[in-house]
Write an enzyme that holds these catalytic residues in place. Structure first.
Site: not given
Length: 552
Positions: A45, A86, A168, A312
């Site tokens: 990410d 994302t 995530k 990220d």
């Protein structure tokens, strides 16, 4: 006569030799065409392409360098749509197409039918598994097309497994697709657990329960200091600067960070996400998944969709040029080496295939760019909103004509348009003419233009590839280069510019050639390439092409 006999004998022996050689070649060809036992798709990410080259001197031989040395490096790999977020990124990697077709137009978007903002992976019809919180109410229900993992499941009559793993939820769910055996994501806060939803299964398997009970998560609430001596980090800026956010409870964004002391002021276990230990934890869990699910242990290819999310969180907090980002990639390289070593042992060296890419890049902190005289800046959305509302009222006598403004898109209220007897095409164009006059807006387009014109290059083509007629807005806005709506510390992403679109694409393992290319490749090429490797159908909405040069 004797010479004739000898000649015929020579011809016969030569012909036999050719047949034997042909059989040998056929045998080798058939052996090489056997699909890998396991495909591991890795999405990092917010990884810019230049992180491969900037930090290369600090990498080990067994992580990123192993992929580049033993596999194939696509050096000019780009996203071919906007927005670079994302959710759309993960969906595009695995579906082989863009938001125009797979429908994941952002992480969150305004739903024109429901009249509210929706999240790309939310699903209130499912039940959380592994937690009582709402964090598990997720599924791939909003993704409109199959992933190559789905196609592998169909091809193998559901015998080939698919497991998604990420910090995530969207990083685990969207790649794994609609038919996955499971997707697991990390719920931090006050629990620190890996969870799923009953879209996949009614309860957590025993290996996940064992992992959650092992204390592995809590062990990462420790001090984060640099892996190598900080004075060797010549590829990033000063540790103390004005361009980083840092953590609540620590005066400066400088090493070291005591995560255990800082956790209460920074979301409990969530603080692990914004440290390289989030990637280490993900690797731990991925290895446990490989063993627990017995991935790569039979003749039906399995797929592990693995996403590293902490890169990220750290990029958003500290920025592209930070010591924290450099340290994170040095440590991620070690995690990759650890993962590859385990795959060598458990699945077998040469029996698995890996690809590695990113879901988007990131812009350098504009405040930093300004400090070195590069054009950049910050957007004043409040001023835009004020001017736009004045325009709407002065022109149409109401502000109700616009239903929503989000993701650089304007959504018109069709009911009000009808009540005022207004032509939608004329209103769209009027809004374009107004918006283009505002500071730091470089281009504005209408939905009508996106639907009626076939763009083949430039930002217009990227916008069109990201435009879904049912889900996108009526007017699309493009901001100036390196201008963002964000805090003056940390980096973000979302544009169609090189800093957001240029990301790594590495392949290595079974069926992969050795080499590199500077020919342009795009994110939607990945899924068709993996489908071709496996000999399965392409994802049903795929628009990318197989990268023949990559396949051995």
């Amino acid at each position: 006569m004797k010479q004739t006999v000898l000649y015929l004998l020579f011809i016969t022996l030569s012909f036999s030799s050719c047949i034997d050689q042909s059989k040998s070649n056929t045998s080798r060809s058939s052996s090489s065409e056997v699909a890998p036992k396991l495909v591991v798709g890795i999405v990092v990410d917010q990884m810019r392409y230049d992180y491969l080259t900037r930090f290369q001197s600090h990498y080990s031989e067994g992580g990123f360098k192993r992929m580049m040395r033993e596999g194939f490096n696509c050096k000019n790999n780009h996203f071919n749509y906007v927005p670079t977020y994302t959710g759309p990124g993960h969906a595009s990697v695995y579906t082989g197409t863009t938001p125009k077709y797979h429908g994941i137009i952002s992480n969150n978007w305004y739903d024109k039918e429901l009249k509210k903002t929706v999240y790309c992976a939310s699903d209130y019809k499912v039940r959380s598994v592994g937690t009582e919180s709402m964090a598990g109410k997720m599924s791939p229900n909003k993704m409109l097309t199959t992933s190559f993992a789905d196609e592998n499941r169909l091809f193998t009559q559901m015998r080939g497994k698919t497991i998604g793993v990420a910090i995530k939820d969207r990083g685990a769910i969207l790649p794994a697709g609609h038919t996955a055996n499971a997707a697991y994501w990390f719920h931090g806060a006050d629990e620190g657990l890996w969870i799923t939803s009953d879209f996949y299964r009614e309860e957590l398997p025993e290996w996940v329960n064992e992992f959650n009970a092992s204390g592995a998560v809590k062990a990462y609430l420790k001090v984060w200091d640099t892996y190598d001596p900080i004075d060797t980090y010549k590829q990033s800026g000063d540790d103390l600067n004005n361009f980083e956010t840092g953590f609540n409870g620590q005066e400066t964004a400088t090493f070291p960070y005591d995560l255990n002391k800082l956790k209460d002021a920074n979301g409990g276990y969530d603080i692990i996400k914004t440290s390289p230990f989030g990637n280490a934890l993900t690797t731990d869990f991925a290895i446990a998944a490989i063993k627990g699910e017995q991935l790569g242990q039979d003749s039906d290819t399995d797929i592990l969709a693995l996403s590293y999310s902490s890169t990220d969180y750290i990029g958003h907090n500290f920025g592209v040029n930070s010591k924290e980002v450099q340290d994170t990639y040095i440590r991620l390289d070690k995690d990759l080496e650890r993962l590859f070593n385990y795959l060598d042992e458990f699945v077998g060296e040469g029996e698995y295939t890996v690809f590695l890419t990113a879901d988007h890049g990131a812009v350098d902190v504009p405040a930093y760019l300004q400090s070195v005289n590069i054009p950049a800046g910050y957007l004043d959305y409040n001023d835009r909103k004020r001017r736009f509302q004045e325009f709407l009222f002065n022109t149409y006598g109401t502000n109700e004509l616009v239903e929503n403004v989000s993701n650089n898109q304007i959504f018109l209220n069709k009911k009000v348009l009808k009540e005022l007897n207004l032509d939608i095409h004329e209103v769209e164009q009027a809004l374009v003419d107004e918006q283009i006059s505002y500071p730091n807006i470089s281009k504005v387009y209408t939905a009508t233009t996106m639907n009626s014109t076939n763009f083949t290059h430039g930002i217009e083509a990227l916008l069109q590839n990201g435009f879904n007629q049912k889900r996108s807005g009526d007017v699309i806005i493009v901001d100036d280069i390196a201008h963002i709506a964000y805090s003056k510390t940390g980096s973000t992403h979302g544009s169609g510019l090189n800093y957001d679109t240029h990301v790594p694409l590495l392949f290595f393992g079974k069926g992969i050639s050795h080499g590199q290319t500077l020919e342009k490749t795009t994110i939607p090429d990945i899924a068709p390439t993996m489908s071709a490797l496996l000999g399965i159908s392409f994802p049903n909405g795929a628009t990318g092409k197989p990268l023949e040069i990559v396949l051995d």
